[in-house]
Design a protein around this motif. Structure first.
Motif, short mmCIF file in Angstrom:
data_model
loop_
_atom_site.label_atom_id
_atom_site.label_comp_id
_atom_site.label_asym_id
_atom_site.label_seq_id
_atom_site.Cartn_x
_atom_site.Cartn_y
_atom_site.Cartn_z
N LYS A 191 0.83 -1.21 0.00
CA LYS A 191 0.00 0.00 0.00
C LYS A 191 0.86 1.26 0.00
O LYS A 191 0.56 2.23 -0.71
N MET A 192 1.92 1.25 0.79
CA MET A 192 2.78 2.43 0.89
C MET A 192 3.44 2.76 -0.44
O MET A 192 3.55 3.94 -0.82
N PHE A 193 3.90 1.74 -1.16
CA PHE A 193 4.62 1.97 -2.41
C PHE A 193 3.74 1.79 -3.65
O PHE A 193 4.23 1.85 -4.78
N SER A 194 2.43 1.56 -3.43
CA SER A 194 1.46 1.41 -4.53
C SER A 194 1.91 0.34 -5.53
O SER A 194 1.93 0.55 -6.75
N LEU A 195 2.28 -0.81 -4.99
CA LEU A 195 2.70 -1.94 -5.81
C LEU A 195 1.76 -3.11 -5.59
O LEU A 195 1.41 -3.43 -4.45
N ASP A 196 1.34 -3.77 -6.68
CA ASP A 196 0.47 -4.93 -6.56
C ASP A 196 1.26 -6.13 -6.04
O ASP A 196 2.28 -6.50 -6.62
N MET A 197 0.76 -6.75 -5.01
CA MET A 197 1.44 -7.93 -4.46
C MET A 197 1.27 -9.15 -5.36
O MET A 197 2.10 -10.05 -5.36
N ASP A 198 0.18 -9.21 -6.11
CA ASP A 198 -0.13 -10.40 -6.89
C ASP A 198 0.28 -10.28 -8.35
O ASP A 198 -0.14 -11.08 -9.19
N ARG A 199 1.10 -9.31 -8.68
CA ARG A 199 1.52 -9.17 -10.07
C ARG A 199 2.59 -10.21 -10.39
O ARG A 199 3.67 -10.22 -9.79
N THR A 200 2.31 -11.09 -11.33
CA THR A 200 3.23 -12.20 -11.63
C THR A 200 3.76 -12.19 -13.05
O THR A 200 4.76 -12.83 -13.34
N SER A 201 3.08 -11.49 -13.97
CA SER A 201 3.47 -11.58 -15.39
C SER A 201 3.88 -10.22 -15.95
O SER A 201 3.28 -9.20 -15.63
N GLN A 202 4.92 -10.23 -16.78
CA GLN A 202 5.31 -9.05 -17.53
C GLN A 202 5.19 -9.29 -19.04
O GLN A 202 5.69 -8.52 -19.85
N SER A 203 4.49 -10.38 -19.39
CA SER A 203 4.48 -10.80 -20.80
C SER A 203 3.81 -9.79 -21.71
O SER A 203 4.17 -9.67 -22.89
N HIS A 204 2.81 -9.02 -21.22
CA HIS A 204 2.13 -8.09 -22.11
C HIS A 204 3.00 -6.87 -22.43
O HIS A 204 2.68 -6.11 -23.34
N PHE A 205 4.13 -6.69 -21.71
CA PHE A 205 5.05 -5.61 -22.05
C PHE A 205 5.98 -6.00 -23.20
O PHE A 205 6.56 -5.16 -23.86
N SER A 206 6.15 -7.30 -23.39
CA SER A 206 7.14 -7.79 -24.33
C SER A 206 6.82 -7.42 -25.78
O SER A 206 5.66 -7.45 -26.20
N VAL A 207 7.86 -7.06 -26.52
CA VAL A 207 7.73 -6.79 -27.96
C VAL A 207 8.58 -7.83 -28.69
O VAL A 207 9.80 -7.90 -28.47
N PHE A 208 7.95 -8.65 -29.52
CA PHE A 208 8.69 -9.69 -30.23
C PHE A 208 9.35 -9.09 -31.46
O PHE A 208 8.68 -8.58 -32.35
N MET A 209 10.66 -9.12 -31.51
CA MET A 209 11.42 -8.52 -32.60
C MET A 209 12.10 -9.55 -33.48
O MET A 209 12.85 -9.21 -34.38
N GLY A 210 11.83 -10.82 -33.22
CA GLY A 210 12.46 -11.87 -34.02
C GLY A 210 13.87 -12.14 -33.55
O GLY A 210 14.59 -11.25 -33.14
N GLN A 211 14.25 -13.40 -33.59
CA GLN A 211 15.59 -13.78 -33.13
C GLN A 211 16.52 -13.88 -34.34
O GLN A 211 16.69 -14.95 -34.91
N HIS A 212 17.11 -12.75 -34.73
CA HIS A 212 17.91 -12.69 -35.94
C HIS A 212 19.41 -12.69 -35.70
O HIS A 212 20.18 -12.64 -36.66
N SER A 213 19.82 -12.71 -34.45
CA SER A 213 21.25 -12.62 -34.16
C SER A 213 21.90 -14.01 -34.18
O SER A 213 22.36 -14.52 -33.16
N HIS A 214 21.90 -14.62 -35.34
CA HIS A 214 22.58 -15.90 -35.55
C HIS A 214 23.10 -15.90 -36.99
O HIS A 214 22.81 -14.99 -37.78
N SER A 215 23.87 -16.90 -37.35
CA SER A 215 24.56 -16.89 -38.65
C SER A 215 24.04 -17.90 -39.65
O SER A 215 24.66 -18.11 -40.70
N ASP A 216 22.90 -18.53 -39.36
CA ASP A 216 22.33 -19.50 -40.30
C ASP A 216 21.51 -18.76 -41.36
O ASP A 216 20.35 -18.40 -41.13
N GLU A 217 22.10 -18.55 -42.51
CA GLU A 217 21.46 -17.75 -43.57
C GLU A 217 20.16 -18.37 -44.05
O GLU A 217 19.19 -17.66 -44.34
N ASP A 218 20.10 -19.69 -44.14
CA ASP A 218 18.87 -20.34 -44.60
C ASP A 218 17.73 -20.12 -43.62
O ASP A 218 16.58 -19.90 -44.02
#
Length: 339
Positions: A191-218
């Motif tokens: 209550k003092m810090f205005s933080l939810d005690m039951d907050r468990t997920s941060q998935s809706h903040f995530s932005v999927f940018m694709g995993q392109h940092s590899h060297s497999d051209e195909d």
């Protein structure tokens, strides 16, 4: 009293240091005002002989060089700025110190990207952890023996604690206050810090940018094909055929390069497209579903919620710039009405 050592160095994100420090300081004040023994002895610790990074707020915080600190009960590792590889090499001594103290009994908590220090020191091998969602692909690639849970806000695995990205790291500090001081104090701190005690997920903040940092051209070409044609009814056989590979070989190489199966990758690309449409104000969920390449509303909703933690309607209500005013909170109007 629990000795809490908050690591500080020149690349530390000071908001994570000061945020954790402030919450612990105010918890001490809460106990002091009630005439009870203080629960935390708070120290800033680092390699420098004196603290030159953050002013010590009296009377609850001291500074101690790491070479003079024997065995803190808890070490808090803040987030850090900079290139990950260079920073890990630069702060190798701090990482080794944290690891050595954990081996002698100190618990360790990381805030946001501070999890890199723990992983680099071997503290996360075979354990679950979280961090900023942005670091997911890099951490999974660097530390394959770590069970990285990118959607979690907090993990607690045998005396090793980690937190999600940016200011969600304060939820871990709240969790620790609740754990070490009891539920009544945890509720007070929530209550003092205005933080939810039951907050468990941060998935809706995530932005999927694709995993392109590899060297497999195909596989990079296959990813591009998926990203350009996700709205179609693609299947893995089609994508493997487009890449001139057998299905089995394609799946193996794709998973090795991206840490996702082709099917998982396709789903994440589709849902990211749907998220962008909802953010722009898309009103018709059925049309949006078809545009994203789904033809079954039940499946679409289930996959969307699995990836984001929210239903499509809830996501639109939370992030759309064009939602009707009655469905959103106009903070500035509310303030003006009060004033």
């Amino acid at each position: 009293m629990k000795d809490v050592a908050i690591l500080i160095h020149e690349d530390a994100v000071l908001s994570t240091v000061s945020g954790a420090m402030d919450m612990l300081i105010h918890t001490n004040r809460f106990f002091h005002e009630k005439g009870k023994p203080l629960p935390f002895k708070i120290m800033l610790v680092g390699q420098e002989p004196e603290n030159r990074f953050l002013r010590n707020p009296e009377p609850y915080v001291s500074y101690c060089p790491i070479d003079k600190l024997e065995k803190p009960g808890l070490i808090i590792v803040p987030a850090f700025y900079g290139d990950r590889t260079l920073s890990l090499e630069k702060h190798k001594n701090l990482i080794e110190w944290v690891s050595s103290k954990n081996k002698t009994g100190s618990e360790v908590a990381s805030l946001c990207s501070g999890s890199y220090f723990l992983a680099e020191g071997g503290l996360l091998a075979g354990r679950s952890c979280t961090s900023h969602w942005f670091d997911r692909d890099d951490i999974v690639s660097r530390y394959p023996d770590v069970n990285f849970l990118s959607d979690m806000v907090i993990t607690d695995d045998r005396g090793i604690y980690t937190s999600g990205g940016a200011f969600s790291s304060l939820n871990l500090v709240l969790y620790l206050i609740d754990k070490f001081c009891g539920r009544d104090v945890g509720v007070w701190a929530s209550k003092m810090f205005s933080l939810d005690m039951d907050r468990t997920s941060q998935s809706h903040f995530s932005v999927f940018m694709g995993q392109h940092s590899h060297s497999d051209e195909d596989i990079l070409k296959a990813q591009q094909y998926i990203e350009q044609n996700h709205h179609q009814q693609l299947n893995i056989d089609d994508i493997a055929g487009h890449s001139n590979m057998s299905k089995r070989n394609f799946i193996r190489r794709f998973k090795k390069a991206t840490q996702n199966t082709p099917f998982e990758y396709l789903q994440r690309v589709k849902i990211e497209a749907a998220k962008k449409a909802l953010e722009k104000g898309a009103q018709n969920i059925n049309i949006l579903m078809y545009d994203a390449g789904y033809n079954d509303i039940k499946t679409f909703r289930e996959v969307f919620k699995k990836i984001t933690g929210l239903t499509p309607q809830d996501y639109r209500r939370k992030y759309s710039r064009d939602m009707p005013m009655q469905e959103r909170v106009d903070v500035y109007s509310t303030i003006n009405m009060v004033n």
